[in-house]
Design a protein around this motif. Structure first.
Motif, PDB file in Angstrom:
ATOM      1  N   SER A 179      -6.731  -3.153  10.480  1.00  0.00           N
ATOM      2  CA  SER A 179      -6.755  -1.861  11.160  1.00  0.00           C
ATOM      3  C   SER A 179      -7.099  -2.038  12.640  1.00  0.00           C
ATOM      4  N   PHE A 180      -8.063  -2.887  12.930  1.00  0.00           N
ATOM      5  CA  PHE A 180      -8.435  -3.153  14.318  1.00  0.00           C
ATOM      6  C   PHE A 180      -7.232  -3.689  15.111  1.00  0.00           C
ATOM      7  N   ALA A 181      -6.487  -4.611  14.514  1.00  0.00           N
ATOM      8  CA  ALA A 181      -5.338  -5.200  15.211  1.00  0.00           C
ATOM      9  C   ALA A 181      -4.292  -4.140  15.543  1.00  0.00           C
ATOM     10  N   SER A 182      -4.064  -3.195  14.610  1.00  0.00           N
ATOM     11  CA  SER A 182      -3.100  -2.133  14.886  1.00  0.00           C
ATOM     12  C   SER A 182      -3.603  -1.228  16.013  1.00  0.00           C
ATOM     13  N   TYR A 199      -7.096   6.778   6.042  1.00  0.00           N
ATOM     14  CA  TYR A 199      -6.623   8.151   5.890  1.00  0.00           C
ATOM     15  C   TYR A 199      -5.096   8.200   5.867  1.00  0.00           C
ATOM     16  N   VAL A 200      -4.473   7.447   6.770  1.00  0.00           N
ATOM     17  CA  VAL A 200      -3.007   7.384   6.817  1.00  0.00           C
ATOM     18  C   VAL A 200      -2.480   6.783   5.521  1.00  0.00           C
ATOM     19  N   ASP A 201      -3.146   5.746   5.056  1.00  0.00           N
ATOM     20  CA  ASP A 201      -2.784   5.093   3.798  1.00  0.00           C
ATOM     21  C   ASP A 201      -2.771   6.097   2.646  1.00  0.00           C
ATOM     22  N   GLU A 202      -3.824   6.912   2.551  1.00  0.00           N
ATOM     23  CA  GLU A 202      -3.940   7.904   1.472  1.00  0.00           C
ATOM     24  C   GLU A 202      -2.799   8.913   1.525  1.00  0.00           C
ATOM     25  N   VAL A 203      -2.488   9.405   2.715  1.00  0.00           N
ATOM     26  CA  VAL A 203      -1.442  10.427   2.857  1.00  0.00           C
ATOM     27  C   VAL A 203      -0.072   9.863   2.475  1.00  0.00           C
ATOM     28  N   LEU A 204       0.236   8.673   2.937  1.00  0.00           N
ATOM     29  CA  LEU A 204       1.544   8.092   2.631  1.00  0.00           C
ATOM     30  C   LEU A 204       1.695   7.819   1.138  1.00  0.00           C
ATOM     31  N   ARG A 205       0.642   7.364   0.488  1.00  0.00           N
ATOM     32  CA  ARG A 205       0.717   7.139  -0.951  1.00  0.00           C
ATOM     33  C   ARG A 205       0.836   8.461  -1.718  1.00  0.00           C
ATOM     34  N   TYR A 206       0.112   9.468  -1.240  1.00  0.00           N
ATOM     35  CA  TYR A 206       0.175  10.782  -1.896  1.00  0.00           C
ATOM     36  C   TYR A 206       1.599  11.333  -1.885  1.00  0.00           C
ATOM     37  N   PHE A 207       2.254  11.321  -0.715  1.00  0.00           N
ATOM     38  CA  PHE A 207       3.595  11.903  -0.634  1.00  0.00           C
ATOM     39  C   PHE A 207       4.651  11.003  -1.281  1.00  0.00           C
ATOM     40  N   ARG A 208       4.397   9.694  -1.310  1.00  0.00           N
ATOM     41  CA  ARG A 208       5.297   8.836  -2.099  1.00  0.00           C
ATOM     42  C   ARG A 208       5.239   9.234  -3.565  1.00  0.00           C
ATOM     43  N   ASN A 209       4.029   9.423  -4.075  1.00  0.00           N
ATOM     44  CA  ASN A 209       3.859   9.778  -5.480  1.00  0.00           C
ATOM     45  C   ASN A 209       4.403  11.171  -5.795  1.00  0.00           C
ATOM     46  N   ARG A 210       4.191  12.100  -4.868  1.00  0.00           N
ATOM     47  CA  ARG A 210       4.597  13.478  -5.111  1.00  0.00           C
ATOM     48  C   ARG A 210       6.083  13.707  -4.905  1.00  0.00           C
ATOM     49  N   ASP A 211       6.635  13.154  -3.810  1.00  0.00           N
ATOM     50  CA  ASP A 211       8.007  13.473  -3.420  1.00  0.00           C
ATOM     51  C   ASP A 211       8.961  12.285  -3.464  1.00  0.00           C
ATOM     52  N   ASN A 212       8.404  11.087  -3.703  1.00  0.00           N
ATOM     53  CA  ASN A 212       9.243   9.884  -3.749  1.00  0.00           C
ATOM     54  C   ASN A 212      10.048   9.704  -2.459  1.00  0.00           C
ATOM     55  N   PHE A 213       9.394   9.906  -1.303  1.00  0.00           N
ATOM     56  CA  PHE A 213      10.113   9.737  -0.036  1.00  0.00           C
ATOM     57  C   PHE A 213      10.425   8.269   0.244  1.00  0.00           C
ATOM     58  N   ASP A 218       1.813  -0.141  -3.039  1.00  0.00           N
ATOM     59  CA  ASP A 218       0.578   0.121  -2.290  1.00  0.00           C
ATOM     60  C   ASP A 218       0.294  -0.989  -1.278  1.00  0.00           C
ATOM     61  N   GLY A 219       0.483  -2.240  -1.702  1.00  0.00           N
ATOM     62  CA  GLY A 219       0.190  -3.373  -0.827  1.00  0.00           C
ATOM     63  C   GLY A 219       1.073  -3.458   0.404  1.00  0.00           C
ATOM     64  N   ASP A 220       2.239  -2.808   0.359  1.00  0.00           N
ATOM     65  CA  ASP A 220       3.148  -2.844   1.511  1.00  0.00           C
ATOM     66  C   ASP A 220       2.526  -2.187   2.741  1.00  0.00           C
ATOM     67  N   LEU A 221       1.608  -1.246   2.523  1.00  0.00           N
ATOM     68  CA  LEU A 221       0.967  -0.574   3.647  1.00  0.00           C
ATOM     69  C   LEU A 221       0.054  -1.518   4.419  1.00  0.00           C
ATOM     70  N   LYS A 222      -0.328  -2.636   3.794  1.00  0.00           N
ATOM     71  CA  LYS A 222      -1.169  -3.627   4.468  1.00  0.00           C
ATOM     72  C   LYS A 222      -0.333  -4.697   5.177  1.00  0.00           C
ATOM     73  N   ASP A 223       0.979  -4.542   5.147  1.00  0.00           N
ATOM     74  CA  ASP A 223       1.901  -5.396   5.899  1.00  0.00           C
ATOM     75  C   ASP A 223       2.425  -4.539   7.051  1.00  0.00           C
ATOM     76  N   TYR A 224       2.059  -4.858   8.287  1.00  0.00           N
ATOM     77  CA  TYR A 224       2.307  -3.926   9.388  1.00  0.00           C
ATOM     78  C   TYR A 224       3.798  -3.654   9.604  1.00  0.00           C
ATOM     79  N   VAL A 225       4.639  -4.671   9.453  1.00  0.00           N
ATOM     80  CA  VAL A 225       6.073  -4.457   9.638  1.00  0.00           C
ATOM     81  C   VAL A 225       6.578  -3.417   8.634  1.00  0.00           C
ATOM     82  N   LYS A 226       6.143  -3.553   7.379  1.00  0.00           N
ATOM     83  CA  LYS A 226       6.542  -2.585   6.350  1.00  0.00           C
ATOM     84  C   LYS A 226       5.883  -1.235   6.592  1.00  0.00           C
ATOM     85  N   PHE A 227       4.623  -1.254   7.005  1.00  0.00           N
ATOM     86  CA  PHE A 227       3.902  -0.008   7.262  1.00  0.00           C
ATOM     87  C   PHE A 227       4.624   0.848   8.300  1.00  0.00           C
TER      88      PHE A 227
END
Length: 272
Positions: A179-182, A199-213, A218-227
């Motif tokens: 997070s510091f590096a970003s 907080y951003v992590d939580e929101v993106l996972r929530y809407f993925r689960n709800r709307d399948n955007f 989950d681990g992809d969010l910890k890879d900055y290129v994928k994030f």
């Protein structure tokens, strides 16, 4: 409701119905309706319990409801109106503006380069303090950054730079300051480097689960290129392309802070 291809067939029919009967953005409106259908389907199929043997295609429909805590959260659907509400709210947060102004002066005027370890130490220490990132030995981090020769890559928006900065060896231990590096990259080039935090992590996972955007893990969010790619997908899916990544970042972070607060007695992170 019992169609084996529920996700695709329901979405297609909803988009057609909304396109025929609404003047709004059908792709944006459909998610709210689809989420209610998923809940009803869940009730019909399992009375609220997902069987372990459920087919993979069913898991997307149920994933947001596997934990009761998440089932009780109803986050407003992302839309232009919602983004405007949160950007206006951001503009009214005087303490954030003053801290951001201080960081802008430090990063853009006083110490724009990263070749002098003293300059880097000033910036890294200030970020560590403002964000409460709990890096207890900041000098090795500054020395590491200084040795990477990052200025050209920062200006070019090289997203692989975050990974190079985040791993720092302190003593005999490799630390991961993702997070510091970003944040460090973002304060040099905010339009190309959105900030990752919980907080951003939580929101993106929530809407993925709800709307399948998106179908990220989950681990992809910890890879900055994928994030960054996931955040761009989020922006496109909900019709928010008029906003730059910094604005999307500000919106999503505040949304997460409102709907996924940390109530564990720990000091809350401050977002700039």
């Amino acid at each position: 409701m019992t169609n084996n291809d529920f996700e695709n067939s329901a979405k297609d029919k909803l988009i057609k119905a909304l396109s025929d009967n609404s003047t709004g953005n059908a792709k944006s409106l459909v998610n709210s309706y689809l989420s209610h259908l998923r809940r009803f389907r869940l009730f019909l199929a399992s009375d609220g319990i997902v069987e372990p043997s459920a087919p993979t295609q069913e898991k997307y429909a149920y994933r947001a409801y596997t934990r009761k805590k998440k089932m009780d959260i109803d986050v407003p659907n992302p839309s232009v109106d919602q983004v405007e509400i949160y950007l206006t709210k951001w503009d009214g947060l005087e303490n954030y503006h003053l801290q951001e102004d201080a960081l802008n002066k430090l990063f853009f005027e006083l110490c724009p380069k990263n070749t002098d370890v003293i300059d880097v130490l000033l910036k890294a220490s200030t970020l560590n303090d403002f964000y409460s990132t709990n890096i207890f030995s900041i000098y090795p981090v500054a020395k590491h950054i200084c040795g990477l020769d990052i200025d050209v890559r920062l200006m070019a928006g090289d997203v692989t730079l975050v990974r190079d900065i985040q791993y720092v060896t302190i003593g005999d231990t490799e630390k991961n300051f993702y997070s510091f590096a970003s944040k460090y990259c973002s304060h040099h080039n905010p339009l190309d480097y959105p900030i990752y935090d919980s907080y951003v992590d939580e929101v993106l996972r929530y809407f993925r689960n709800r709307d399948n955007f998106s179908d990220f893990q989950d681990g992809d969010l910890k890879d900055y290129v994928k994030f960054k790619g996931i955040l761009i997908d989020f922006r496109a899916f909900y019709g928010l392309d008029k906003y730059n990544l910094k604005q999307i970042d500000q919106y999503v972070w505040q949304l997460g802070k409102d709907y996924f607060p940390k109530n564990y007695g720990k000091k809350k992170q401050t977002k700039i």
